[in-house]
Enzyme design. Structure first.
Site, PDB file in Angstrom:
ATOM      1  N   HIS A 293      32.694  96.395-118.030  1.00 39.79           N
ATOM      2  CA  HIS A 293      34.140  96.710-118.093  1.00 39.79           C
ATOM      3  C   HIS A 293      34.745  97.310-119.218  1.00 39.79           C
ATOM      4  O   HIS A 293      35.489  98.144-119.395  1.00 39.79           O
ATOM      5  CB  HIS A 293      34.895  95.215-117.846  1.00 39.79           C
ATOM      6  CG  HIS A 293      34.977  95.104-116.230  1.00 39.79           C
ATOM      7  ND1 HIS A 293      34.775  93.904-116.048  1.00 39.79           N
ATOM      8  CD2 HIS A 293      35.365  95.925-115.258  1.00 39.79           C
ATOM      9  CE1 HIS A 293      34.815  93.847-114.446  1.00 39.79           C
ATOM     10  NE2 HIS A 293      35.353  95.056-114.144  1.00 39.79           N
ATOM     11  N   ARG A 400      43.494  96.858-111.996  1.00 39.50           N
ATOM     12  CA  ARG A 400      42.498  95.681-112.354  1.00 39.50           C
ATOM     13  C   ARG A 400      43.461  94.931-113.361  1.00 39.50           C
ATOM     14  O   ARG A 400      43.593  94.850-114.488  1.00 39.50           O
ATOM     15  CB  ARG A 400      41.532  96.195-113.294  1.00 39.50           C
ATOM     16  CG  ARG A 400      40.431  97.010-112.423  1.00 39.50           C
ATOM     17  CD  ARG A 400      39.302  97.376-113.636  1.00 39.50           C
ATOM     18  NE  ARG A 400      37.897  97.868-112.870  1.00 39.50           N
ATOM     19  CZ  ARG A 400      37.628  98.931-112.700  1.00 39.50           C
ATOM     20  NH1 ARG A 400      38.246  99.875-113.214  1.00 39.50           N
ATOM     21  NH2 ARG A 400      36.483  99.429-112.062  1.00 39.50           N
ATOM     22  N   ARG A 436      44.582  94.304-107.430  1.00 38.98           N
ATOM     23  CA  ARG A 436      43.636  93.371-107.256  1.00 38.98           C
ATOM     24  C   ARG A 436      43.848  91.999-107.605  1.00 38.98           C
ATOM     25  O   ARG A 436      44.472  91.797-108.752  1.00 38.98           O
ATOM     26  CB  ARG A 436      42.394  93.901-107.994  1.00 38.98           C
ATOM     27  CG  ARG A 436      41.255  92.900-107.828  1.00 38.98           C
ATOM     28  CD  ARG A 436      39.807  93.547-108.423  1.00 38.98           C
ATOM     29  NE  ARG A 436      39.807  93.971-109.635  1.00 38.98           N
ATOM     30  CZ  ARG A 436      38.679  94.611-110.399  1.00 38.98           C
ATOM     31  NH1 ARG A 436      37.763  95.088-109.612  1.00 38.98           N
ATOM     32  NH2 ARG A 436      38.670  94.556-111.657  1.00 38.98           N
ATOM     33  N   GLU A 532      31.754  94.764-102.293  1.00 39.83           N
ATOM     34  CA  GLU A 532      30.716  94.796-103.539  1.00 39.83           C
ATOM     35  C   GLU A 532      29.763  93.914-103.788  1.00 39.83           C
ATOM     36  O   GLU A 532      29.242  94.012-104.621  1.00 39.83           O
ATOM     37  CB  GLU A 532      31.629  94.561-104.747  1.00 39.83           C
ATOM     38  CG  GLU A 532      32.944  93.754-104.858  1.00 39.83           C
ATOM     39  CD  GLU A 532      33.801  93.742-106.242  1.00 39.83           C
ATOM     40  OE1 GLU A 532      33.698  94.543-106.854  1.00 39.83           O
ATOM     41  OE2 GLU A 532      34.375  92.754-106.233  1.00 39.83           O
ATOM     42  N   ASN A 555      30.306  99.524-108.438  1.00 43.94           N
ATOM     43  CA  ASN A 555      29.708  98.938-109.518  1.00 43.94           C
ATOM     44  C   ASN A 555      29.059  97.604-109.323  1.00 43.94           C
ATOM     45  O   ASN A 555      27.821  97.587-109.783  1.00 43.94           O
ATOM     46  CB  ASN A 555      30.826  98.849-110.820  1.00 43.94           C
ATOM     47  CG  ASN A 555      31.503 100.157-111.019  1.00 43.94           C
ATOM     48  OD1 ASN A 555      31.174 101.324-111.264  1.00 43.94           O
ATOM     49  ND2 ASN A 555      32.873  99.953-111.601  1.00 43.94           N
ATOM     50  N   ASP A 556      30.111  96.936-108.916  1.00 46.29           N
ATOM     51  CA  ASP A 556      29.219  95.609-108.399  1.00 46.29           C
ATOM     52  C   ASP A 556      28.150  95.690-107.147  1.00 46.29           C
ATOM     53  O   ASP A 556      27.114  94.813-107.174  1.00 46.29           O
ATOM     54  CB  ASP A 556      30.484  94.662-108.222  1.00 46.29           C
ATOM     55  CG  ASP A 556      30.928  93.899-109.223  1.00 46.29           C
ATOM     56  OD1 ASP A 556      29.925  93.465-110.110  1.00 46.29           O
ATOM     57  OD2 ASP A 556      32.126  93.865-109.407  1.00 46.29           O
ATOM     58  N   ARG A 566      24.941  94.541-114.798  1.00 46.91           N
ATOM     59  CA  ARG A 566      25.498  95.847-115.163  1.00 46.91           C
ATOM     60  C   ARG A 566      25.691  95.991-116.594  1.00 46.91           C
ATOM     61  O   ARG A 566      26.121  97.081-117.166  1.00 46.91           O
ATOM     62  CB  ARG A 566      26.860  95.900-114.220  1.00 46.91           C
ATOM     63  CG  ARG A 566      28.030  95.289-114.410  1.00 46.91           C
ATOM     64  CD  ARG A 566      29.024  95.217-113.184  1.00 46.91           C
ATOM     65  NE  ARG A 566      30.182  96.087-113.472  1.00 46.91           N
ATOM     66  CZ  ARG A 566      31.347  96.146-113.025  1.00 46.91           C
ATOM     67  NH1 ARG A 566      31.535  95.316-111.929  1.00 46.91           N
ATOM     68  NH2 ARG A 566      32.241  96.858-113.432  1.00 46.91           N
ATOM     69  N   CYS A 603      36.118 102.864-105.115  1.00 44.17           N
ATOM     70  CA  CYS A 603      37.012 102.756-106.276  1.00 44.17           C
ATOM     71  C   CYS A 603      35.749 102.574-107.370  1.00 44.17           C
ATOM     72  O   CYS A 603      36.435 102.359-108.725  1.00 44.17           O
ATOM     73  CB  CYS A 603      37.958 101.783-106.244  1.00 44.17           C
ATOM     74  SG  CYS A 603      37.210 100.153-105.986  1.00 44.17           S
TER      75      CYS A 603
HETATM   76  C1  PEP Z   1      33.699  97.639-109.024  1.00 41.26           C
HETATM   77  O1  PEP Z   1      32.908  96.552-108.680  1.00 41.26           O
HETATM   78  O2  PEP Z   1      33.081  98.834-108.455  1.00 41.26           O
HETATM   79  C2  PEP Z   1      35.045  97.638-109.180  1.00 41.26           C
HETATM   80  C3  PEP Z   1      35.682  98.875-108.880  1.00 41.26           C
HETATM   81  O3  PEP Z   1      35.380  96.776-109.779  1.00 41.26           O
HETATM   82  P1  PEP Z   1      34.957  96.235-111.157  1.00 41.26           P
HETATM   83  O4  PEP Z   1      34.454  97.656-111.684  1.00 41.26           O
HETATM   84  O5  PEP Z   1      36.218  95.884-111.928  1.00 41.26           O
HETATM   85  O6  PEP Z   1      34.074  95.028-111.057  1.00 41.26           O
HETATM   86 MG    MG Z   2      33.771  94.834-108.987  1.00 41.37          MG
END
Ligand code: PEP
Ligand code: MG
Length: 669
Positions: A293, A400, A436, A532, A555-556, A566, A603
């Site tokens: 993040h 976010r 979110r 995710e 990402n998750d 991550r 996203c």
């Molecule tokens: C993700 O997990 O891809 C996402 C968009 O949310 P974050 O990166 O805030 O976990």
């Molecule tokens: Mg996420």
């Protein structure tokens, strides 16, 4: 009264060890002993190490030593003698410590944004808690002072133990710094000032220690001599220890100089949000990866950032000169003049606008074969709202919201949140925005002290919200109220089970009913689920029947599908966005959404990497949300493609066995 002039002739000036020796000698006499700079008014008590260090007496400085009292002549002779013997520094200069000041040190990490910056280190210790001010009643002031003295005693015992160990393991030459720390602790300038502050201001001990510590530190940050300025961080260490011993909390958010480079082991995004961003030039952290993040927010804010520097933090001191080269993924500590010169020609701050489009285009982009793709903005902080329009985004695909929580333990009120969401609606315009629900873990809840064994698999996101319904209800109400001002939707983070969605929907419905019965203006919102985690992918058809839309958080999805943290640089080689298992998850989610005729917004960071965005289109994605500054670049690439052709490549990628094979195929896209 007796006085004499002296000159500092030792190489490092009147630094911590020299000052410690001076204090030790001065303490043997009853007379008061003062040091005065001849080139100004600065004066110091020779029995106070903190006071001496604020003289910033580097080599060559001329001082007047003034003694006053019964044994003034002997005291003066002793002090002047010490100056002439260069403070009896018999041991060689501590090479390791000193080498930090003179040896250029380069460290490789991962550049996660653009830019090259030359600045000064500002160390930020993460993992410590904020210090709060509390009012202490008259009757309790003595108890508060005792609490402070007890913390000083405990700190002293700890430092003595550390010093003993350092002496045994590293030799006396390396342990001296703890002598100086011990003297700081005993210094009346510190202890008396803190106790005075407690009494005068009716303050709790933590706050008093922080205020006094900050005052001392601010004197140090102004010192011109590089080596002496470093001693400020020794004081910082001592204050941190004191605060930790008082409550387990520490010093945070110091004042920033204009060229501050934040160096930290790890950095909470909320910490970045609280810093004075006008002053932060760059960030360098030991931990982190492309999708952590902190990296995402740094890119969003246009901050130069290098992460994954392993043990870099411990090599730095506040005030050190540093170069952060995000392009090369490298930092240079104590750069030699030639290096600085070299970089001066290339310095380039990332700035919020990484790429300014020649002619701003807005709205969806159309591929050569007529497929329309929406490009939306991911936004973290209200300061980024302007970028939504600047880069021609189709509204905000992901807000976010957790970055509204400026610090652990503190929630924004319903009205405060409402104001931000309303601003968001205005910024997003006709295409609308998706908020979110707080995607946070235990560090933000009422159980602040409770650390989870494995936070990524813990009470995070929707689980946290369901366990803390008051927090969730407050946010939901604020969103529903702001939705009356324009198109706004809500997405539930980290859904792993249909039951998560049903429970969350029930809470939302209850708040809808409550607002209606209270006759408050609001509007119903569309409800989405973040896909995710693998269980959500595997039950995507069932989830699709429950919600109005999906958001694919790649990402998750990578983190949980591949079991790779991550934010952990040690396993970053295993974080393969193009792993066939991840592509399979994306494909399956899009198919489930298409069958249920609900939209999917992709996203994760994947959408902002142009070649990956092409692959996503090949997998059927028509709605991508990304860092605003990347929109023009992704737009340019997508206008050039034919969706049906990239679909063929995507099918081959799905059939591939390894991430390497997929990467080869994607290169040809
Ligand atoms: C993700 O997990 O891809 C996402 C968009 O949310 P974050 O990166 O805030 O976990
Ligand atoms: Mg996420």
């Amino acid at each position: 009264m007796a006085e004499r002039q002296v000159q500092v002739t030792s190489r490092l000036g009147l630094h911590a060890r020299a000052a410690a020796n001076l204090v030790r000698v001065a303490m043997q006499f009853q007379s008061s002993l003062t040091l005065q700079r001849l080139d100004g008014n600065a004066k110091a008590d020779a029995k106070s190490i903190l006071s001496i260090l604020t003289l910033a007496a580097s080599r060559g400085t001329e001082l007047r030593v003034v003694a006053h009292g019964d044994d003034e002549q002997e005291a003066l002779d002793a002090l002047v003698g010490l100056f002439s013997r260069d403070f009896d520094e018999t041991e060689k200069v501590d090479g390791r410590r000193f080498s930090r000041a003179i040896n250029e040190f380069r460290c490789k990490g991962l550049g996660v944004s653009d830019g090259i910056v030359i600045g000064r280190v500002m160390r930020l210790q993460e993992g410590t808690h904020e210090v709060y001010r509390a009012h202490i009643a008259d009757a309790d002031l003595e108890r508060e002072r005792r609490r402070f003295r007890a913390a000083v005693r405990l700190s002293r015992r700890q430092l003595e133990a550390i010093k003993d160990r350092a002496e045994k393991e590293l030799g006396r030459g390396h342990a001296y710094i703890f002598d100086a720390h011990l003297l700081f602790l005993q210094d009346a300038k510190l202890t008396r000032d803190v106790e005075d502050y407690i009494v005068k201001e009716h303050s709790n001990a933590e706050w008093a220690a922080k205020v006094v510590g900050d005052r001392l530190l601010s004197i140090y940050t102004q010192i011109n001599d590089d080596y002496l300025r470093e001693r400020g961080s020794d004081i910082e260490d001592v204050i941190q220890r004191l605060l930790a011993n008082l409550t387990g909390e520490g010093l945070k958010y110091p004042n920033l100089s204009e060229d501050a480079v934040i160096v930290s082991t790890d950095l909470l995004p909320s910490t970045i949000a609280e810093l004075n961003l006008n002053h932060v030039k760059a960030i360098a952290t030991d931990a982190g990866g492309w999708t952590s993040h902190m990296a995402i927010i740094a890119r969003g804010l246009g901050l130069t950032a290098v992460v994954g520097l392993r043990d870099f933090y411990q090599r730095t001191r506040t005030g050190d000169q540093i170069i952060v080269d995000a392009r090369a993924g490298e930092v240079v500590l104590h750069p030699v003049p030639e290096t600085v010169e070299h970089y001066r020609f290339t310095v380039h701050e990332a700035g919020p606008i990484a790429e300014t489009p020649g002619k701003l285009e807005c709205g969806p982009v159309t591929t050569r074969d007529g497929v329309e793709i929406s490009l939306r903005a991911n936004v973290e902080l209200p300061t980024e709202f302007q970028a939504v329009r600047d880069f021609g985004a189709c509204g905000v695909g992901l807000f976010r919201s957790e970055f509204l929580l400026s610090r652990p333990g503190l929630m924004s009120s319903e009205d405060e949140q409402y104001e931000v969401y309303k601003e968001l609606v205005d910024a997003a315009g006709e295409y609308g925005a998706v908020v979110r629900l707080f995607d946070v873990g235990g560090e933000f809840g009422p159980d602040l002290k409770e650390r989870e064994r494995n936070p990524a698999l813990g009470l995070r996101a929707v689980r946290f919200n369901l366990r803390h319904p008051q927090i969730m209800r407050t946010q939901v109400r604020a969103i529903l109220r702001a939705a009356a001002a324009g198109p706004l939707s809500l997405v539930i983070p980290m859904v792993a089970d249909v039951a998560d969605v049903r429970l969350a929907k029930r809470v939302i419905e209850e708040e809808v009913e409550r607002l209606a019965s209270e006759k408050v203006t609001f509007s119903r919102v569309k409800i989405g689920a973040m896909i995710e985690v693998p269980s959500a992918v595997l039950t995507a058809e069932k989830l699709a029947a429950e919600v109005d839309f999906f958001e694919l958080g790649t990402n998750d999805l990578v983190q949980y599908t591949l079991a790779v943290d991550r934010g952990n640089d040690k396993v970053s080689d295993w974080f393969r966005t193009l792993h066939p298992a991840v592509l399979y998850g994306i494909n399956r989610t899009i198919e489930a959404a298409n069958s249920a005729q609900i939209p999917v917004i992709v996203c994760g960071e994947m959408a902002s990497t142009p070649s990956y965005a092409v692959l996503l289109v090949g997998l059927g994605a028509v709605d991508l949300s990304m860092i605003p500054a990347m929109i023009p670049r992704v737009r340019n690439v997508l206008t050039e493609i034919t969706a049906s052709e990239v679909h063929e490549v995507a099918l081959k990628c799905l059939a591939a066995a390894t991430a390497d094979e997929v990467e080869e195929l994607v290169k040809n896209l």
